[in-house]
Scaffold this active site. Structure first.
Site, short mmCIF file in Angstrom:
data_model
loop_
_atom_site.label_atom_id
_atom_site.label_comp_id
_atom_site.label_asym_id
_atom_site.label_seq_id
_atom_site.Cartn_x
_atom_site.Cartn_y
_atom_site.Cartn_z
N SER A 184 7.26 31.78 0.80
CA SER A 184 6.03 32.07 0.14
C SER A 184 4.85 32.05 1.17
O SER A 184 5.12 31.88 2.36
CB SER A 184 5.88 30.87 -0.85
OG SER A 184 5.82 29.93 -0.24
N GLU B 21 -20.97 12.77 -14.56
CA GLU B 21 -19.63 12.83 -14.25
C GLU B 21 -18.74 11.75 -13.45
O GLU B 21 -17.65 11.46 -13.50
CB GLU B 21 -19.39 14.19 -13.73
CG GLU B 21 -18.15 14.75 -13.20
CD GLU B 21 -17.88 16.01 -12.36
OE1 GLU B 21 -18.89 16.63 -12.19
OE2 GLU B 21 -16.62 16.30 -12.20
N HIS C 183 -21.82 30.23 -9.27
CA HIS C 183 -21.18 30.52 -8.28
C HIS C 183 -21.19 32.02 -7.55
O HIS C 183 -20.41 32.83 -7.71
CB HIS C 183 -19.35 30.54 -8.43
CG HIS C 183 -19.20 28.93 -8.65
ND1 HIS C 183 -18.76 28.05 -7.66
CD2 HIS C 183 -19.25 28.42 -9.76
CE1 HIS C 183 -18.34 26.97 -8.21
NE2 HIS C 183 -18.51 27.08 -9.49
N LYS D 29 17.46 39.74 9.91
CA LYS D 29 18.63 39.09 8.79
C LYS D 29 17.82 38.66 7.63
O LYS D 29 18.27 38.93 6.30
CB LYS D 29 19.45 37.99 9.56
CG LYS D 29 20.69 37.78 8.55
CD LYS D 29 21.73 38.60 8.70
CE LYS D 29 22.43 38.56 9.88
NZ LYS D 29 23.58 39.87 10.00
N GLU E 117 -20.49 33.04 -4.72
CA GLU E 117 -19.19 33.62 -3.91
C GLU E 117 -18.55 34.42 -4.62
O GLU E 117 -17.73 35.07 -3.96
CB GLU E 117 -18.75 32.48 -3.22
CG GLU E 117 -17.92 31.50 -3.88
CD GLU E 117 -18.52 30.41 -4.78
OE1 GLU E 117 -19.69 30.41 -5.13
OE2 GLU E 117 -17.80 29.53 -5.61
N CYS F 175 -23.33 25.28 -7.29
CA CYS F 175 -22.57 24.29 -8.23
C CYS F 175 -22.46 22.81 -8.02
O CYS F 175 -23.69 22.36 -8.25
CB CYS F 175 -21.14 24.85 -8.79
SG CYS F 175 -20.80 24.57 -10.34
N LEU F 176 -21.63 22.32 -7.83
CA LEU F 176 -21.54 20.70 -7.30
C LEU F 176 -22.72 20.54 -6.25
O LEU F 176 -23.40 19.60 -6.31
CB LEU F 176 -20.14 20.29 -7.02
CG LEU F 176 -20.36 18.70 -6.88
CD1 LEU F 176 -20.84 17.72 -7.91
CD2 LEU F 176 -18.95 18.45 -6.21
N ARG G 274 16.69 49.41 12.48
CA ARG G 274 17.82 48.38 12.02
C ARG G 274 17.36 48.04 10.47
O ARG G 274 18.55 48.03 9.65
CB ARG G 274 17.85 47.02 12.70
CG ARG G 274 19.00 46.38 13.21
CD ARG G 274 18.74 45.38 13.77
NE ARG G 274 19.95 44.22 13.85
CZ ARG G 274 21.06 44.31 13.84
NH1 ARG G 274 21.64 45.49 14.41
NH2 ARG G 274 21.89 43.34 13.54
#
Ligand code: GLN
Length: 536
Positions: free
Chosen positions: A12, A401, A503, A189, A505, A377-378, A223
């Site tokens: 992954s 919060e 946000h 392989k 971004e 944000c935060l 290959r």
């Protein structure tokens, strides 16, 4: 309609998202209409409830969907806005199937993975394909071939290929070609095994995207072709490059787009590379500023990928190089030494108490030493808390919060959140209008007085404290449509702070960088100059 399905093998984290996005950019640059969708085989309904350590950043779309970060890559490379439908998850598919079963839509049948689940997957793919008159739909299947979770999806795309024809369908497989030994022999392989696993489930790849350190040798390509039946010109080496925006070029040079165009019999425009000067700037930045990104998920930089990309966009458009100094906020509680060599500070979004005190310390350090600060944000809420504590003198001011019993709840739950119990998809989410105060720094940064930006939060500036902040010099110069939600903060007496509740971004694009990131870098350059002059 033409489909290109991108699967992954061997391990992954090979960058299927980058390969898919780069293909999208290249096809679009030939004048083709392209969209991209991501299949995430996990059971979560969406990415919103996952810790950034699990899958990196949670990306937010205009429609408020909380999605996999690859959708961010698609939006940036395709320069488009996607919707939640472009992200299919096992959770979404099963929820729909079970709801249909309860409504009696399958009355009399035994509901099974094949055909009920696979039909629902195909329905969702076709839904996205039918939205516009697309030439190509890119479908990235998350996970690695062989995973139990991705089986129903691979089966669904196999069926889709059967049903949709054949000349309009291509399978691309992203694999790893490791190099072993002192001469760095390229080993095929793992790819052979991965293709074998794909073939077992009825999928023969047409293209191999091989991740490798160095470009594949002709020998290696031959290959691979011999063992996998993929034609030689369908084997693409995706070797390491210093910046993701350079991947399309590397792929284009190997003729992969010509291969696709030929296979699909497209009559399309010549390649028009819109990023030429952008890429020149990325390769050869003139001057560099150092920016501290103060967060608590910094061990996994993918948690802040859209900020990294936003800075890259600034470099691409200005030629100013940006070195990100990743600072763990917990390291700043007792000493801010780690900020002593930076020219600007970014505090991004986040949740939960851990790391907050260090962020507040960073905000104070920046205010007192006049180091440019961007709060998102935060990071916006932190700037407000810091100002409350250290300028207004409100001891232990906090966000509810983090401290429900704080004597000064300067950041408090949004009223509509009262009584909301479910955590999934219930924040204030997605694109909202923000009105900027005429003459403010914010309005100068944007050059307009109305913008639309993406949100993801549950807390806000407590309206009861607004006048106290503004009287002391922390001005709220951006508000929501109704004028009750504070969206932007800046100082009355200095231009070193820009903090936003949204946000920015998420909407930054290669040719249109986030305006506040751009501003931070311009201020950081000025700051660097001042430091140089002071020490000269
Ligand atoms: N935790 C804060 C809130 O919910 C900030 C959210 C964020 O930074 N995305 O309001």
């Amino acid at each position: 309609m033409h489909y290109i399905v991108v699967t992954g093998g061997v391990i992954s984290g090979l960058g299927k998202g980058t390969v898919t996005s780069s293909l999208g950019y290249l096809l679009k640059s030939h004048g083709l209409r392209v969209t991209a969708m991501k299949i995430d085989p996990y059971l979560n309904f969406d990415a919103g409830t996952m810790n950034p350590y699990q899958h990196g950043e949670v990306f937010v779309l205009d429609d408020g969907s909380e999605v996999d970060l690859d959708l961010g890559n698609y939006e940036r490379f395709l320069e488009t806005n996607l919707t939640g439908d472009n992200n299919i998850t096992t959770g979404k598919v099963y929820k729909e199937v079970i709801e249909k079963e309860r409504r009696g839509e399958y009355l009399g049948s035994t509901v099974q993975i094949i055909p009920h689940v696979t039909n629902e997957i195909k329905r969702r793919i076709r839904l996205v394909s039918a939205k516009e008159d697309f030439d190509v739909v890119l479908i990235e299947v998350g996970g690695t071939v062989g995973d139990i979770e991705s089986m129903p999806f691979l089966e669904a795309v196999r069926q889709l290929n059967r049903e949709e024809g054949g000349n309009n369908f291509l399978f691309g497989h992203v694999t790893l070609v490791p190099e072993i030994g002192s001469v760095g022999e390229q080993k095929t392989k793992p790819t052979q095994h991965s293709v074998k696993a794909l073939r077992e489930i009825g999928i023969q790849p047409d293209i191999l995207f091989c991740r490798s350190k160095k470009p594949l040798t002709l020998e290696t390509k031959k290959r691979l072709s011999l063992f996998t039946d993929v034609p030689l010109d369908g084997i693409v080496s995706v070797n390491d490059v210093p910046n993701v925006y350079l991947v399309p070029d590397a792929m284009e040079k190997q003729g992969i787009v010509d291969f696709i165009i030929k296979r699909f019999s497209f009559k399309c425009d010549q390649y028009n590379d819109r990023w030429a000067s952008y890429k020149e700037n990325i390769k050869n930045p003139k001057e560099t500023v150092k920016i501290a990104l103060v967060g608590k998920y910094i061990e996994l930089q993918d948690s802040y990928i859209s900020h990294k990309e936003s800075f890259s966009h600034v470099t691409g458009n200005t030629g100013v190089g940006i070195e990100i100094k990743w600072v763990n906020s917990d390291d700043l509680v007792n000493s801010q030494e780690k900020l002593s060599d930076v020219h600007g500070i970014l505090i991004p979004g986040g949740f939960g108490y851990r790391g907050i005190e260090g962020k507040i310390a960073a905000a104070r350090y920046s205010r007192e030493r006049e180091i440019p600060y961007l709060g998102i944000c935060l990071g916006f809420q932190v700037a407000v808390m810091e100002f409350a504590r250290n300028v207004l003198g409100l001891k232990n001011a906090n966000s509810t919060e983090f401290d429900t019993k704080t004597p000064y709840p300067v950041i408090d739950l949004l009223p509509e959140q009262l009584g909301v119990i479910d955590k999934g998809g219930t924040m204030r989410l997605g694109s909202k209008k923000v009105l900027l105060k005429e003459g403010s720094l914010a309005s100068r940064i944007y050059g307009v007085t109305e913008i639309h930006e993406r949100h993801r939060h549950r807390y806000e500036v407590n309206p009861e404290y607004i006048s106290r902040f503004q009287n002391a010099g922390l001005m709220f110069t951006g508000v929501d449509e109704d004028g009750i939600r504070m969206e932007i903060a800046e100082f009355r007496d200095s231009e070193n702070l820009i903090a936003v509740q949204y946000h920015s971004e998420f909407k930054s694009r290669p040719l249109y960088p986030s305006r506040v990131h751009l501003y931070l870098i311009n201020k950081a350059l000025e700051y660097k100059q001042q430091v140089l002059e002071a020490t000269a």
